[in-house]
Each structure stands twice: as C-alpha cells, then as structure tokens.
Scaffold this active site. Sequence first.
Site, mmCIF file in Angstrom:
data_model
loop_
_atom_site.group_PDB
_atom_site.id
_atom_site.type_symbol
_atom_site.label_atom_id
_atom_site.label_comp_id
_atom_site.label_asym_id
_atom_site.label_seq_id
_atom_site.Cartn_x
_atom_site.Cartn_y
_atom_site.Cartn_z
ATOM 1 N N THR A 44 0.823 -1.209 0.000
ATOM 2 C CA THR A 44 0.000 0.000 0.000
ATOM 3 C C THR A 44 0.861 1.266 0.000
ATOM 4 O O THR A 44 0.495 2.267 -0.608
ATOM 5 C CB THR A 44 -0.974 -0.007 1.182
ATOM 6 O OG1 THR A 44 -0.260 -0.281 2.400
ATOM 7 C CG2 THR A 44 -2.039 -1.075 0.994
ATOM 8 N N TYR A 107 -12.845 -1.002 2.144
ATOM 9 C CA TYR A 107 -14.154 -0.434 1.798
ATOM 10 C C TYR A 107 -15.291 -1.455 1.915
ATOM 11 O O TYR A 107 -16.358 -1.134 2.437
ATOM 12 C CB TYR A 107 -14.174 0.190 0.385
ATOM 13 C CG TYR A 107 -15.470 0.922 0.113
ATOM 14 C CD1 TYR A 107 -15.671 2.205 0.599
ATOM 15 C CD2 TYR A 107 -16.510 0.315 -0.586
ATOM 16 C CE1 TYR A 107 -16.865 2.872 0.385
ATOM 17 C CE2 TYR A 107 -17.706 0.963 -0.798
ATOM 18 C CZ TYR A 107 -17.889 2.237 -0.312
ATOM 19 O OH TYR A 107 -19.071 2.882 -0.512
ATOM 20 N N TYR A 133 -2.390 -8.874 6.191
ATOM 21 C CA TYR A 133 -2.037 -7.484 6.528
ATOM 22 C C TYR A 133 -3.261 -6.807 7.116
ATOM 23 O O TYR A 133 -4.253 -6.581 6.437
ATOM 24 C CB TYR A 133 -1.543 -6.766 5.271
ATOM 25 C CG TYR A 133 -1.211 -5.293 5.435
ATOM 26 C CD1 TYR A 133 -1.060 -4.693 6.692
ATOM 27 C CD2 TYR A 133 -1.019 -4.505 4.307
ATOM 28 C CE1 TYR A 133 -0.750 -3.354 6.815
ATOM 29 C CE2 TYR A 133 -0.707 -3.149 4.430
ATOM 30 C CZ TYR A 133 -0.577 -2.584 5.668
ATOM 31 O OH TYR A 133 -0.281 -1.249 5.794
ATOM 32 N N ARG A 138 -7.006 2.056 7.781
ATOM 33 C CA ARG A 138 -7.077 2.357 6.355
ATOM 34 C C ARG A 138 -8.139 1.520 5.633
ATOM 35 O O ARG A 138 -8.618 1.924 4.573
ATOM 36 C CB ARG A 138 -5.716 2.097 5.683
ATOM 37 C CG ARG A 138 -4.580 2.989 6.144
ATOM 38 C CD ARG A 138 -4.727 4.444 5.707
ATOM 39 N NE ARG A 138 -4.521 4.650 4.291
ATOM 40 C CZ ARG A 138 -3.434 5.214 3.758
ATOM 41 N NH1 ARG A 138 -2.452 5.634 4.538
ATOM 42 N NH2 ARG A 138 -3.333 5.395 2.457
ATOM 43 N N LYS A 161 1.107 -9.043 9.126
ATOM 44 C CA LYS A 161 1.565 -7.688 9.417
ATOM 45 C C LYS A 161 0.447 -7.024 10.205
ATOM 46 O O LYS A 161 -0.637 -6.790 9.688
ATOM 47 C CB LYS A 161 1.850 -6.918 8.129
ATOM 48 C CG LYS A 161 2.227 -5.448 8.367
ATOM 49 C CD LYS A 161 2.405 -4.697 7.044
ATOM 50 C CE LYS A 161 2.691 -3.218 7.298
ATOM 51 N NZ LYS A 161 2.825 -2.440 6.034
ATOM 52 N N ILE A 203 7.402 -4.462 8.922
ATOM 53 C CA ILE A 203 7.302 -3.956 7.551
ATOM 54 C C ILE A 203 7.104 -2.463 7.701
ATOM 55 O O ILE A 203 6.042 -2.006 8.114
ATOM 56 C CB ILE A 203 6.180 -4.658 6.780
ATOM 57 C CG1 ILE A 203 6.500 -6.160 6.686
ATOM 58 C CG2 ILE A 203 6.013 -4.041 5.397
ATOM 59 C CD1 ILE A 203 5.396 -7.002 6.058
#
Length: 292
Positions: A44, A107, A133, A138, A161, A203
Amino acid sequence: MIKGSIVALVTPMRDDEQVDYEALERLIEFHIEQGTDGIVSVGTTGESATLDHQEHCDVMRFTIDKVAGRIPVIAGTGSNSTREAIELTRCAKEMGADACLLVAPYYNKPTQEGLYQHYKAIADAVAIPQILYNVPGRTACDILPETVGRLAQHPNIIGIKEATGDLSRVREILRRVEGDFLLYTGDDGTAIDFILQGGHGGISVTANVVPKAVHEAYLAAMSGNELIAQEIDAPLRDLHAALFVESNPIPVKWALHEMGLIGPAIRLPLTPLSEDARPTLRNALIKAGVAL
C-alpha cells in the site's frame, strides 16, 4: 523465514506519473547497501491502489529481477476483490517472489467469516507463502486474533503484518497460532516493543528513509537487547510520527525526494506534501541524522 527490517518500498514516479524505473533501481541498491532485510514491492505504501494490473506486475517483476536473490522480496498482492488478489498472487509466484503480502479488503467491510473465506480462497488457489495485513485505520475492517488463528492453520499462510499499534495483539495472536507463524509490526512507533514481546520484525515506512538504523534497532530487539534497541530508536521517534503527518505515502515520498533519491511525483488522489507540513518533517529528518 523472513525476519527483521522489511521496507514497505515506495514506487517512484516521473512527473508524467509513469513509474520511474531508474529511481526504483537506485532505491533497491540503497536498501541492499544499508542492510535492509527484505523488500515489500507494491504494497500500500507503493501506491498499489492506483497502479493498474499491468503496472503492478511490471514493478514486482522489475524489483525481483534487480534484487536477484540478494534479499527476500515480498510482493504486495492484496485487493478488495478476491479474484483480483488471486490474479496478482499468481503473477507474483510466476515472477519468483519469496512471499506475498495481502492487505485486508478495504471499503467492503467484510465480516470475520468473509475475511476468513477471502484469505482461504487465495491460499487455496496459489501455493506461495502468504502474509495477512491488518490495518483497520485504512481498510475499515479488523482481522481479529480469532480469525488469524483460523487462517494460521492453512499451510500457505505464514504470518501477519499487524498495524493496529495495539501491543496486546502480539500476545493474543501468539496464543492462537502454532509453530513458526510470523508476526510483523506495521506500526513504526511501537515496533521495538512489538518485537520485544515476541514479534519477528516489521514492515516499515520509516525504513525507506533510515534503513540502516531501523535494521540495527530491530536486530537488537530481536536479540532481546532492549537498551540498545531503544537507544537506536530514540532519535527516530519524531520521524515515525512525522511520516504520517499527512496520508502515507505522501510524507515519505517527499522525504526521499529531499534526500535526492526520487522525484516528487505522486498519483492522484494523493497530492504532494503541503507547505505547512514540511517544516515538521524536515526537522524530524534532521533529528534522525538524515543529510538533506
């Protein structure tokens, strides 16, 4: 097993918003020279949401080819479309990626069962090591530890992550997984404590800018040397925060441009770092020892 400081590498672009492959090669060599333990290509932070399918695969291929096995390359292949995530993960396997990083579907806001089925479908379809992840700030969905425990039973799902910044998640996940399941932090500000509690590395966005320091801090923490880890991390703490003064990767791309490593371009709907935010980030870079 991929451990240590793994950079969430930016995707440099030219003024016409096309990928700048010369700058990308510079970044790859910079990280290998500075001791970075692994690269995430087109995660991302690499603006995966605005790269089309062909660009996504091209950047992954270029990165894997230029790294040439010197350090592991983890391909960012997540999507809020399960079908697209499978296609990108297949692409990464064909190109020789060491593993894939799959962001939670954004979303859509799937249920925990939806998250389980999404990741299971990808892991069933492509035989390559896969890393979950979780970044609910986000994506608007949270992969709960119970769901991580279910997914960890799949042989192709090797780690997560975890970017919530909630350190209690380390213990909660470790209670629900077995064997060598890997826990990476995705929150630079709490990374040292995360690793000291049992994490296997991170990360990192900050590693784009100060890769040697992040590598050394993580190595000390993984060795259980809290004093040295915290001592190395202390000058970076303002930088961890300043790199999120606006939406990632806006600040980190501006920082790398100031360092002379990439151009200033970023794709809409993201825009260059605002004038008001620049002094904060510049001061944090100087405190971290970055030559501008």
